[in-house]
Design an enzyme around this catalytic site. Sequence first.
Site, PDB file in Angstrom:
ATOM      1  N   THR A  84      14.877 -15.265  -6.349  1.00 56.40           N
ATOM      2  CA  THR A  84      13.478 -14.953  -6.695  1.00 56.40           C
ATOM      3  C   THR A  84      13.083 -13.503  -6.441  1.00 56.40           C
ATOM      4  O   THR A  84      12.017 -13.073  -6.882  1.00 56.40           O
ATOM      5  CB  THR A  84      12.535 -15.815  -5.825  1.00 56.40           C
ATOM      6  N   HIS A 115       2.327   4.804  -7.184  1.00 55.14           N
ATOM      7  CA  HIS A 115       1.343   4.649  -6.112  1.00 55.14           C
ATOM      8  C   HIS A 115       1.958   4.292  -4.757  1.00 55.14           C
ATOM      9  O   HIS A 115       1.390   4.643  -3.726  1.00 55.14           O
ATOM     10  CB  HIS A 115       0.316   3.566  -6.485  1.00 55.14           C
ATOM     11  N   HIS A 150      -2.271   8.745  -2.454  1.00 60.56           N
ATOM     12  CA  HIS A 150      -1.306   7.651  -2.252  1.00 60.56           C
ATOM     13  C   HIS A 150      -0.423   7.909  -1.023  1.00 60.56           C
ATOM     14  O   HIS A 150      -0.030   6.968  -0.342  1.00 60.56           O
ATOM     15  CB  HIS A 150      -0.456   7.460  -3.509  1.00 60.56           C
TER      16      HIS A 150
END
Length: 163
Positions: A84, A115, A150
């Site tokens: 996953t 970001h 950021h």
Amino acid sequence: MQNVNKITEKINSKQLIFIASDHAGYEMKENIIKFLEKKYDVQNLGCNSADSVDYPDYAVDVAKKIIKNISKYPNCKGILVCGTGSGMTITANKIKGIRAVNCFNSEMAEMAIKHNDANILCLGARILQFDAIKSIVDVFLNSEFESGRHQIRINKIHNLTEN
Ligand code: RB5
């Protein structure tokens, strides 16, 4: 002369990528390596078959390699593949200096770099098709961190704990 050598080394050197998977991501990892190996310096850290292994061992290995190499190769990146992408992400983020993201599409990959200055991309081989993975990987490796506000936010993350 030393400076000239450094510049030549930079021009000739391919971006360094550390990649690993568990058994669930093994086949996908091998396909990603074939997709990347002409253009990038891809270091395969296993696993080496579809026999069952523990994903944390591979996530930690890639994360530590990034931290070890980042001062010499600031643009080095990691790719981790499991069923996953979740287990790899959870584990890699335990290592100080790592920002690992589990991406499901290229928009997430783009923003994870722009970001979040992510340094490890995690992928779910049981969730995504290879075509989607190719575009996610491509965007992840070719986007640029926007820094500025950021960077301030990333500093806040790293100041939260020793991680
Ligand atoms: C292995 O069965 C599976 O748990 C692993 O690949 C991963 O999906 C964990 O997050």
